[in-house]
Design a protein around this motif. Structure first.
Motif, PDB file in Angstrom:
ATOM      1  N   ALA A 275      97.305   7.525 -31.105  1.00 20.39           N
ATOM      2  CA  ALA A 275      97.345   6.133 -30.669  1.00 20.39           C
ATOM      3  C   ALA A 275      98.608   5.793 -29.897  1.00 20.39           C
ATOM      4  N   GLY A 276      99.568   6.695 -29.878  1.00 20.30           N
ATOM      5  CA  GLY A 276     100.812   6.429 -29.167  1.00 20.30           C
ATOM      6  C   GLY A 276     101.660   5.381 -29.861  1.00 20.30           C
ATOM      7  N   LEU A 277     101.669   5.404 -31.200  1.00 22.50           N
ATOM      8  CA  LEU A 277     102.397   4.415 -31.983  1.00 22.50           C
ATOM      9  C   LEU A 277     103.417   5.103 -32.887  1.00 22.50           C
ATOM     10  N   THR A 278     104.448   4.358 -33.258  1.00 22.94           N
ATOM     11  CA  THR A 278     105.382   4.893 -34.238  1.00 22.94           C
ATOM     12  C   THR A 278     104.663   5.014 -35.573  1.00 22.94           C
ATOM     13  N   LEU A 279     105.175   5.866 -36.419  1.00 23.84           N
ATOM     14  CA  LEU A 279     104.527   6.090 -37.709  1.00 23.84           C
ATOM     15  C   LEU A 279     104.497   4.811 -38.543  1.00 23.84           C
ATOM     16  N   SER A 280     105.577   4.032 -38.485  1.00 21.96           N
ATOM     17  CA  SER A 280     105.620   2.807 -39.286  1.00 21.96           C
ATOM     18  C   SER A 280     104.608   1.780 -38.781  1.00 21.96           C
ATOM     19  N   THR A 281     104.478   1.671 -37.463  1.00 20.36           N
ATOM     20  CA  THR A 281     103.492   0.742 -36.900  1.00 20.36           C
ATOM     21  C   THR A 281     102.082   1.191 -37.240  1.00 20.36           C
ATOM     22  N   ALA A 282     101.820   2.489 -37.090  1.00 21.85           N
ATOM     23  CA  ALA A 282     100.495   3.013 -37.414  1.00 21.85           C
ATOM     24  C   ALA A 282     100.173   2.767 -38.882  1.00 21.85           C
ATOM     25  N   HIS A 283     101.169   2.960 -39.766  1.00 21.75           N
ATOM     26  CA  HIS A 283     100.953   2.749 -41.197  1.00 21.75           C
ATOM     27  C   HIS A 283     100.563   1.301 -41.481  1.00 21.75           C
ATOM     28  N   ARG A 284     101.231   0.359 -40.834  1.00 21.61           N
ATOM     29  CA  ARG A 284     100.937  -1.055 -41.053  1.00 21.61           C
ATOM     30  C   ARG A 284      99.546  -1.416 -40.537  1.00 21.61           C
ATOM     31  N   LEU A 285      99.210  -0.954 -39.352  1.00 19.98           N
ATOM     32  CA  LEU A 285      97.915  -1.289 -38.765  1.00 19.98           C
ATOM     33  C   LEU A 285      96.765  -0.606 -39.508  1.00 19.98           C
ATOM     34  N   VAL A 286      96.965   0.645 -39.878  1.00 19.58           N
ATOM     35  CA  VAL A 286      95.933   1.368 -40.626  1.00 19.58           C
ATOM     36  C   VAL A 286      95.690   0.680 -41.966  1.00 19.58           C
ATOM     37  N   GLY A 287      96.758   0.198 -42.598  1.00 19.83           N
ATOM     38  CA  GLY A 287      96.595  -0.512 -43.857  1.00 19.83           C
ATOM     39  C   GLY A 287      95.744  -1.762 -43.700  1.00 19.83           C
ATOM     40  N   ALA A 288      96.005  -2.527 -42.620  1.00 19.80           N
ATOM     41  CA  ALA A 288      95.246  -3.754 -42.378  1.00 19.80           C
ATOM     42  C   ALA A 288      93.785  -3.432 -42.080  1.00 19.80           C
ATOM     43  N   LEU A 289      93.540  -2.413 -41.273  1.00 22.24           N
ATOM     44  CA  LEU A 289      92.174  -2.035 -40.929  1.00 22.24           C
ATOM     45  C   LEU A 289      91.421  -1.492 -42.139  1.00 22.24           C
ATOM     46  N   THR A 290      92.128  -0.789 -43.015  1.00 15.72           N
ATOM     47  CA  THR A 290      91.498  -0.261 -44.216  1.00 15.72           C
ATOM     48  C   THR A 290      91.135  -1.390 -45.180  1.00 15.72           C
ATOM     49  N   GLN A 291      92.035  -2.356 -45.312  1.00 15.43           N
ATOM     50  CA  GLN A 291      91.765  -3.489 -46.190  1.00 15.43           C
ATOM     51  C   GLN A 291      90.547  -4.284 -45.713  1.00 15.43           C
ATOM     52  N   TRP A 292      90.390  -4.406 -44.396  1.00 18.70           N
ATOM     53  CA  TRP A 292      89.256  -5.152 -43.834  1.00 18.70           C
ATOM     54  C   TRP A 292      87.955  -4.361 -43.907  1.00 18.70           C
ATOM     55  N   GLY A 293      88.072  -3.027 -43.945  1.00 19.28           N
ATOM     56  CA  GLY A 293      86.890  -2.180 -44.019  1.00 19.28           C
ATOM     57  C   GLY A 293      86.573  -1.429 -42.745  1.00 19.28           C
ATOM     58  N   ALA A 294      87.410  -1.581 -41.709  1.00 13.71           N
ATOM     59  CA  ALA A 294      87.192  -0.857 -40.456  1.00 13.71           C
ATOM     60  C   ALA A 294      87.495   0.624 -40.616  1.00 13.71           C
ATOM     61  N   LEU A 295      88.392   0.952 -41.554  1.00 12.28           N
ATOM     62  CA  LEU A 295      88.711   2.336 -41.868  1.00 12.28           C
ATOM     63  C   LEU A 295      88.539   2.547 -43.365  1.00 12.28           C
ATOM     64  N   GLU A 296      88.280   3.794 -43.743  1.00 12.27           N
ATOM     65  CA  GLU A 296      88.183   4.174 -45.146  1.00 12.27           C
ATOM     66  C   GLU A 296      89.077   5.380 -45.385  1.00 12.27           C
ATOM     67  N   ARG A 297      89.733   5.421 -46.530  1.00 17.10           N
ATOM     68  CA  ARG A 297      90.652   6.513 -46.880  1.00 17.10           C
ATOM     69  C   ARG A 297      90.055   7.305 -48.031  1.00 17.10           C
TER      70      ARG A 297
END
Length: 258
Positions: free
Chosen positions: A41-63
């Motif tokens: 995605a061309g993002l810093t690890l901290s930014t990716a972590h924050r965005l992935v967390g939000a997307l996972t909470q909403w249900g767009a991603l699953e872990r």
């Protein structure tokens, strides 16, 4: 530029960064760890972590249990609302099944997204010719039967732009000459069908026809793909036309009867 080659960027808006995370996933990368998402995605690890967390909470991603991320079912629920996606597939499926029963070959339904064709349904038998197609797959318009149909019925300005651009080649038979492509598109409009021979693989031929919406505009294309060696094009054309016409009527198209 592929997701693997996306450089880290600053100053992108929050929506752009969210979309970059989702775009990191594709058919060759359906499961990604956080580090891979950050890189693709061309993002810093901290930014990716924050965005992935939000997307996972909403249900767009699953872990999963191993900490690997996958596209979530919430996106499937939203995508199902697309009129050119699942809704169109459900309307078309009975006619696609009829076409499959008549041919026992690969049957496909596709729509145009920019300069690419996107496959939204595919039926295949065990003995059908092998194809590089799956639901959600994308190919350049000029290289497939459904793509030729959709390109032939696109706006003239778009056709001019497409023909002027680079035409990717997949086999020695792929149309890469703009003048030849223009002639092919004119033939598709004249006959109402497209015949694409060995453009993606050396052993396959497809016959495609347009699907029209309620207003008469071409909104999709249906095709059957058969082995090139024993293709009986004259016999396939009526079957493909019948399927396309049936789907069009189901979408509300009312042709002028002669």
């Amino acid at each position: 530029m592929t997701a693997d080659a996306v450089p880290a960027q600053t100053g992108r808006s929050a929506p752009d960064r969210l979309l970059a995370v989702l775009a990191a996933f594709d058919h060759t990368h359906p499961a990604l760890c956080l580090t891979d998402i950050s890189r693709r995605a061309g993002l810093t690890l901290s930014t990716a972590h924050r965005l992935v967390g939000a997307l996972t909470q909403w249900g767009a991603l699953e872990r999963d249990a191993d900490g690997v991320y996958h596209i979530g079912l919430r996106l499937w629920e939203v995508a199902a609302l697309a009129p050119r996606g699942l809704a169109l597939r459900q309307i078309a499926l009975p006619h696609l099944e009829d076409l499959y029963e008549a041919t026992h070959e690969n049957v496909q339904l596709a729509v145009r997204d920019g300069s690419e064709v996107v496959y939204i349904e595919w039926l295949s038998g065990r003995s059908a010719v092998g194809v590089h197609i799956r639901v959600g797959a994308r190919w350049p318009l000029h290289a497939t039967g459904v793509g030729l149909v959709l390109l032939a019925h696109a706006a003239p300005e778009f056709q001019d732009e497409y023909c002027a651009g680079p035409l990717a080649s997949f086999t020695p038979h792929t149309i890469t000459d703009p003048a030849r492509l223009r002639r092919e598109l004119a033939e598709v409009r004249r006959t109402g069908v497209a015949v694409s021979s060995r453009q993606v693989t050396d052993d396959a031929l497809s016959v495609a026809a347009p699907v029209r919406g309620a207003g008469g505009a071409v909104t999709a294309a249906v095709s059957v793909v058969v082995p090139h060696a024993d293709a009986q094009v004259p016999a396939l054309v009526p079957a493909v036309r019948l399927a396309a016409r049936g789907i069009s009527r189901a979408l509300g198209w009312q042709p002028d009867e002669v």
